[in-house]
Enzyme design. Structure first.
Site, PDB file in Angstrom:
ATOM      1  N   GLU A  43      29.250  50.890  38.491  1.00  0.00           N
ATOM      2  CA  GLU A  43      28.586  49.615  38.730  1.00  0.00           C
ATOM      3  C   GLU A  43      28.467  49.236  40.194  1.00  0.00           C
ATOM      4  O   GLU A  43      27.544  48.509  40.573  1.00  0.00           O
ATOM      5  CB  GLU A  43      29.313  48.516  37.939  1.00  0.00           C
ATOM      6  CG  GLU A  43      29.134  48.767  36.452  1.00  0.00           C
ATOM      7  CD  GLU A  43      30.032  47.939  35.556  1.00  0.00           C
ATOM      8  OE1 GLU A  43      29.574  46.880  35.133  1.00  0.00           O
ATOM      9  OE2 GLU A  43      31.171  48.361  35.286  1.00  0.00           O
TER      10      GLU A  43
ATOM     11  N   ARG B  94      39.281  58.556  44.450  1.00  0.00           N
ATOM     12  CA  ARG B  94      38.878  59.964  44.368  1.00  0.00           C
ATOM     13  C   ARG B  94      37.580  60.109  43.571  1.00  0.00           C
ATOM     14  O   ARG B  94      37.427  59.506  42.516  1.00  0.00           O
ATOM     15  CB  ARG B  94      39.975  60.781  43.710  1.00  0.00           C
ATOM     16  CG  ARG B  94      39.528  62.215  43.434  1.00  0.00           C
ATOM     17  CD  ARG B  94      40.607  63.064  42.858  1.00  0.00           C
ATOM     18  NE  ARG B  94      41.638  63.335  43.853  1.00  0.00           N
ATOM     19  CZ  ARG B  94      42.829  63.825  43.563  1.00  0.00           C
ATOM     20  NH1 ARG B  94      43.154  64.078  42.315  1.00  0.00           N
ATOM     21  NH2 ARG B  94      43.707  64.056  44.513  1.00  0.00           N
TER      22      ARG B  94
ATOM     23  N   GLY C 106      23.077  53.065  28.957  1.00  0.00           N
ATOM     24  CA  GLY C 106      23.717  51.841  28.470  1.00  0.00           C
ATOM     25  C   GLY C 106      24.211  51.117  29.700  1.00  0.00           C
ATOM     26  O   GLY C 106      25.021  51.644  30.439  1.00  0.00           O
TER      27      GLY C 106
ATOM     28  N   THR D  45      26.615  58.851  32.062  1.00  0.00           N
ATOM     29  CA  THR D  45      27.390  58.751  33.296  1.00  0.00           C
ATOM     30  C   THR D  45      27.908  60.092  33.780  1.00  0.00           C
ATOM     31  O   THR D  45      28.168  60.262  34.967  1.00  0.00           O
ATOM     32  CB  THR D  45      28.610  57.847  33.062  1.00  0.00           C
ATOM     33  OG1 THR D  45      29.327  58.378  31.934  1.00  0.00           O
ATOM     34  CG2 THR D  45      28.189  56.427  32.752  1.00  0.00           C
TER      35      THR D  45
ATOM     36  N   GLY E 295      36.416  54.152  39.633  1.00  0.00           N
ATOM     37  CA  GLY E 295      35.289  53.756  38.780  1.00  0.00           C
ATOM     38  C   GLY E 295      34.065  53.469  39.625  1.00  0.00           C
ATOM     39  O   GLY E 295      34.129  52.729  40.609  1.00  0.00           O
TER      40      GLY E 295
ATOM     41  N   ASN F  59      33.603  64.077  40.263  1.00  0.00           N
ATOM     42  CA  ASN F  59      32.477  65.012  40.228  1.00  0.00           C
ATOM     43  C   ASN F  59      31.429  64.532  41.225  1.00  0.00           C
ATOM     44  O   ASN F  59      30.798  63.501  41.018  1.00  0.00           O
ATOM     45  CB  ASN F  59      31.888  65.094  38.815  1.00  0.00           C
ATOM     46  CG  ASN F  59      30.764  66.126  38.718  1.00  0.00           C
ATOM     47  OD1 ASN F  59      29.840  66.133  39.525  1.00  0.00           O
ATOM     48  ND2 ASN F  59      30.864  67.007  37.739  1.00  0.00           N
TER      49      ASN F  59
ATOM     50  N   ILE G 248      27.371  57.598  28.210  1.00  0.00           N
ATOM     51  CA  ILE G 248      26.088  56.896  28.194  1.00  0.00           C
ATOM     52  C   ILE G 248      25.149  57.425  29.277  1.00  0.00           C
ATOM     53  O   ILE G 248      24.217  56.746  29.690  1.00  0.00           O
ATOM     54  CB  ILE G 248      26.302  55.379  28.339  1.00  0.00           C
ATOM     55  CG1 ILE G 248      27.154  55.076  29.580  1.00  0.00           C
ATOM     56  CG2 ILE G 248      26.977  54.828  27.083  1.00  0.00           C
ATOM     57  CD1 ILE G 248      27.347  53.582  29.845  1.00  0.00           C
TER      58      ILE G 248
END
Lengths: 695, 343
Positions: free
Chosen positions: A660, A583, A234, A466, A657, A586, A464
């Site tokens: 993107e 940070r 997505g 991620t 985040g 993963n 989705i």
């Protein structure tokens, strides 16, 4: 929010929790749920770009064996006229078969529902639609007098008179129309049982689907159950709802008790679920002879739809990127007889960093400066837009680390200097940025102790692809002080506590912070030795620092480009990105996110272009043979790295985040490298052989 | 997709008869193009005659040193066959440059020859197309033309044939072995496909029901050093913008004794560049001569507004391919390898 927890599981790279299920094919996607009393939907799409449906002759279609109904605006169930929709939904786009008006070619004007997929599609081809056709307009240009500014331009100082202007770079840069094409197309299975609606939906947010479908169908949201534990990609188009979900809901209303299903064909993906608007970016940079910017002026012309408004925010990223006393950023939207644009990975930033980052490269050449040095000279010490301090800004570190890893020092200071085996070789760089979008409020998580050391963490978030399944397990394990393998995560279902949409790269910050808060609440209430059945819930905490800082992630992308001397073919043997995104929870799934973004950026740079034939009004290269997406052979040496960045202000996890930012700047780095290779400046995407052949 | 009858053919002549008797019947081989067209509604046969079980799946040596490739030999098998790789590496290169590994595993030799254009308008039922619906008009004539013809087009159709394999076969003087209900005949691959003229609905000279059973390659010593060059936007899994297959033989004095050049992505058929070939004979085989050969062919080119960039690509394809062939013939650089193919 100055304390971050000592991490154990976070920062490591445990394998994907959902990986084995996906590899084995046991993770069900929306279209695959074993439901009873199935029926299949085949949309009939408009063959005019503007007009009105006068009549639908379904007699031949209804004669096909297995056809249950043919829906069109005269017989379709009514949707509620006063939908209570969130800001990201477009009511007009969802008013499927509610009137005969045709606003774009490819719009759904009828639909067949049948016992089998084959019968539905055979019958759909036999539906005859009679139109009153009106002239249409799908021509985007930055010369149109009917372009509208959706908001006041952002202005500081006066860019037209900006001084010093020893060097001026002023050009129009264009990016192509692009279409979201996740591997799993948009899919819905809908079933009404009395007033209760169940939806298996390929979506970025089950609660958003519930709210929206309830609003348009006049249902109590509590009677709508949306299920999406696994989503096959997505990139934005599965955030807002589009016509197919509304159509499936209508079909389920028309056939209560039946489970109706709809998966778009690839071709339909190019008409029914939005797209990234093409952009025409007029960029004007003024600087002194040493490359210090005195003015940044970016006006982006984009297309919107006559049906509903969506303005790609392509001028947005320039607001905060570089220091300059005189600034203007604005948008001009042209409303066309075209589908409504939508989100596509890094809307705004992705196309909006192409023009300015190529312009910065041009400025560097004009000033005789290394493009890295030029960017360092224009680093702002505060956000030039809001004047707030940055919570952290490590663009410079990304540029330095990238240069070191990429071997930037050996780059020739002139263009068209290096040829190897008939290929001109060049290196380019561009900056990336993506904001730390404030997570929407309303997320809530529940933690329950099951006994024997096992904790269950529940919230309705959508993974989705991620890595949310995995990263949230890590966050919960750390916050609870429990081993990873004792934490079970439940996602993707409206019976779980509400979670915000997977969008704006907010997933981990939003859901992770919420899970973190729920774990703290659990420990506060139940201590370290809880009874089986003990539970606690918590909401997404407010960020006390949220208003005090400008918060962005940054990156630097480096490309080696080869352009064939004789044929102009463009290949990218090396791509390297270094990111500063707080940070990294993963390392395994983060690397995938960065590499995936960069690959999509490479695809934008070299290939992706939806071609609208103005005579007809629709995208004519609507398949993967003609709409090229980067294939394996296009991606050679690709690397993603990150710097260790502590940011105590963004959220309790310190994570910014990463979904993107990887796509932002890639195309500019490729275009800049192509210039270094050839001396030919390409200001229009995609960069293809026609730009060089014969040059 | 409409319902259809399915027949499994027993033998080639029987299959040909079954299709010949029914204007709405079609042969089914690998299905990689036909089934796509059926899903799109571009083709709607009422009967499929499955020929995949017919014994046409061998690669055999011919008595005079040539090779016979059965129509059912999969593209991946043909590309990997040792005799193809040593005697006709250009065919292996062409095959491996086409489609994807998965498609090559399914697509057959006969089917590859008879695949239809990917012109976007041909595949889009909502737009006019003379090839799909004779008399409806050509949408590409003033539309999207990136993959369209620069040689031999007509006002009724500017589509290109998409095959890579056929380009190599045209250069190699290959023949298609064709079976109808009564007899077998041979057609040179370079004359198998038609130019569109006023009947673009007809891709080939075959009659309805004619079945290609094999392709025969004549012995051709210079084929061992022939090469295929494909110019495309995407590094793999993309149709050619322009491609070239070239073979050359040098006389003892170093001049060109014989040459074969065929181009892909430029015409309604694999385009045998005979003007370029003629210009080469007796020339000195220098870069200048190769450029002159390309110019000779380009005199016939009629680009469309949307594909003028193909002219320099034709020039580049001819000159770079001939240059590589010449280096190989002279014992320098690229020799008779098996090609880079799909990376």
């Amino acid at each position: 929010m100055t304390t971050t927890r000592a991490a154990t599981a976070t920062g490591t790279g445990p394998r994907r929790a959902d990986g084995p299920r996906k590899a084995a094919g046991t993770a069900p996607y929306a279209y695959e749920y074993p439901v009873a009393d199935l029926a299949y939907i085949a949309p009939v799409q408009a063959t005019v770009a503007r007009g009105r449906v006068l009549e639908v002759d379904a007699s031949d279609a209804e004669a096909v064996e297995g056809v249950l109904t043919v829906l069109w605006h005269a017989n379709a169930p009514r949707l509620e006229p006063d939908p209570d929709l969130s800001g990201l939904q477009r009511a007009a786009e969802l008013a499927v078969l509610q009137s005969g008006e045709v606003a774009y070619r490819g719009q759904v004007v009828a639909a067949v529902v049948a016992e089998t997929f084959e019968a539905a599609h055979q019958a759909a081809a036999q539906v005859t639609v009679r139109y009153e056709q009106f002239p249409h307009d799908v021509d985007l240009s930055d010369q149109r007098s009917d372009a509208v500014a959706p908001e006041e331009d952002h202005r500081q100082g006066d860019t037209a008179g900006a001084e010093p202007a020893d060097v001026v770079v002023e050009h129009t840069y264009t990016t192509a129309m692009q279409h979201n094409n996740p591997m799993e197309p948009h899919s819905t299975v809908a079933h009404f049982d009395g007033a209760a609606l169940t939806l298996y939906e390929s979506t970025q947010g089950v609660h958003e689907v519930r709210r929206t479908v309830a609003a348009i169908a006049g249902l109590d949201p509590r009677s709508v159950h949306v299920i999406a534990p696994y989503v096959g990609g997505g990139f934005g188009s599965k955030g807002p709802l589009h016509a197919p979900t509304a159509l499936a809901t209508l079909a389920a209303m028309a056939l209560p008790g039946r489970s109706v299903k709809l998966a778009l064909t690839r071709r339909q993906m190019f008409a029914l679920v939005g797209y990234r608007s093409p952009t025409l970016q007029r960029v004007r940079l003024t600087a002194d002879a040493q490359g210090r910017l005195s003015g940044i002026d970016v006006v982006a012309t984009v297309q919107s739809s006559a049906l509903a408004d969506f303005v790609e925010q392509a001028a947005l990223p320039s607001k905060s990127m570089y220091a300059a006393p005189n600034r203007r950023m604005g948008h001009r939207a042209v409303h066309l007889d075209a589908p409504v644009p939508t989100w596509m990975r890094a809307p705004g930033e992705c196309p909006g960093m192409f023009g300015p980052e190529v312009a910065m490269d041009e400025l560097a050449w004009s000033c005789g400066l290394d493009p890295i040095e030029l960017r360092l000279r224009n680093e702002p010490d505060r956000d030039p837009h809001t004047h707030k301090p940055f919570s952290s800004r490590n663009l410079a570190a990304c540029l330095h680390e990238g240069a070191r890893r990429f071997g930037w020092d050996g780059r020739a200071p002139v263009s068209a200097a290096r040829t190897e085996n008939g290929w001109r070789v060049g290196l380019g760089v561009a900056a990336s940025t993506y904001p730390v979008v404030p997570p929407p409020s309303g997320s809530r998580a529940r933690i329950r102790y099951e006994g024997e050391g096992v904790y269950v963490v529940s919230l309705g978030a959508a993974d989705i692809g991620t890595g949310a399944w995995t990263a949230l397990t890590q966050v919960a394990a750390d916050a609870l002080g429990a081993p990873l393998e004792r934490v079970r995560v439940r996602l993707g279902d409206t019976t779980l506590p509400e979670a915000s949409l997977a969008g704006g790269s907010t997933g981990l910050a939003s859901w992770g912070s919420t899970v973190h808060a729920a774990a703290e609440a659990f420990r506060a209430r139940h201590g370290q030795a809880p009874e089986p059945g003990a539970e606690a819930e918590a909401d997404l905490p407010d960020n006390p620092d949220g208003d005090d800082f400008a918060m962005f992630a940054y990156g630097a992308q480096f490309a080696e480009v080869r352009v064939h001397e004789a044929t102009g073919e463009v290949r990218v043997p090396r791509l390297l990105g270094v990111f500063a995104a707080g940070r990294i929870v993963n390392s395994r799934t983060a690397r995938s996110q960065f590499l995936g973004g960069m690959t999509m950026g490479l695809s934008m740079a070299l290939h992706e272009e939806s071609v609208v034939d103005g005579r007809f009004g629709h995208v004519v290269n609507a398949d993967f043979a003609e709409y090229h997406i980067a294939a394996n052979a296009d991606v050679e040496d690709i690397q993603a790295h990150w710097i260790d960045e502590e940011d105590p202000h963004v959220n309790p996890l310190g994570a910014k985040g990463i979904g993107e930012i990887g796509i932002v700047g890639t195309a500019a780095a490729v275009a800049n490298a192509a210039y270094h290779a050839t001396g030919v400046r390409v200001r229009s995407l995609p960069v293809r052989l026609d730009d060089f052949v014969g040059a | 997709m409409n319902p259809f009858d399915y027949h499994r053919a027993e033998d080639a002549a029987g299959a040909a008869a079954l299709v010949a008797d029914n204007p709405a019947a079609a042969f089914l081989a690998g299905g990689t193009n036909l089934v796509d067209r059926m899903k799109l509604g571009v083709t709607a046969p009422d009967t499929l005659v499955d020929i995949t079980h017919l014994p046409m799946d061998e690669v055999e040596e011919l008595p005079e040193g040539g090779l016979r490739i059965g129509a059912n030999v999969r593209n991946s098998e043909a590309a990997a066959h040792p005799l193809v790789r040593t005697r006709y590496p250009v065919l292996s290169q062409a095959l491996l440059s086409g489609a994807s590994g998965q498609l090559r595993n399914a697509a057959t030799t006969g089917g590859n020859l008879l695949q239809r254009t990917r012109c976007v308008y041909f595949q889009d039922l909502s737009t006019p197309c003379n090839k799909r619906e004779p008399g409806s008009g050509c949408s590409a004539l003033e539309g999207y033309q990136r993959y369209h013809a620069v040689f031999g087009a007509s006002p009724d159709c500017v589509a290109t044939h998409p095959s890579d394999m056929a380009v190599a076969l045209a250069a190699l003087d290959a023949q298609a072995v064709v079976q109808d209900a009564a007899a077998e005949r041979r057609i040179p691959v370079s004359r198998l496909h038609r130019l569109p003229g006023e009947a673009p609905e007809r891709d080939t000279v075959l009659a309805h029901g004619d079945l290609i059973t094999a392709v025969e390659l004549p012995a051709m010593p210079m084929a061992a050093r022939a090469r295929y060059r494909k110019i495309r936007d995407r590094a793999s899994f993309a149709f050619a913008l322009v491609s070239a297959a070239a073979a050359m033989e040098l006389a003892e004095d170093g001049t060109v004794a014989d040459a074969r050049i065929a181009l892909g992505g430029v015409a309604h058929k694999p385009w045998r560049a005979r003007l370029a070939e003629e210009a080469l004979i007796g020339a000195a085989a220098t870069g200048h001569d190769f450029a002159a050969a390309a110019e000779a062919e380009l005199a016939e080119a009629r680009p469309l507004p949307g594909n003028t960039f193909k002219l320099p690509l034709v020039r580049a394809a001819i000159t770079t391919t001939l240059g590589e062939v010449a280096d190989g013939v002279r014992g320098r650089g690229a020799g008779p390898d098996q090609g880079e193919g799909e990376r």
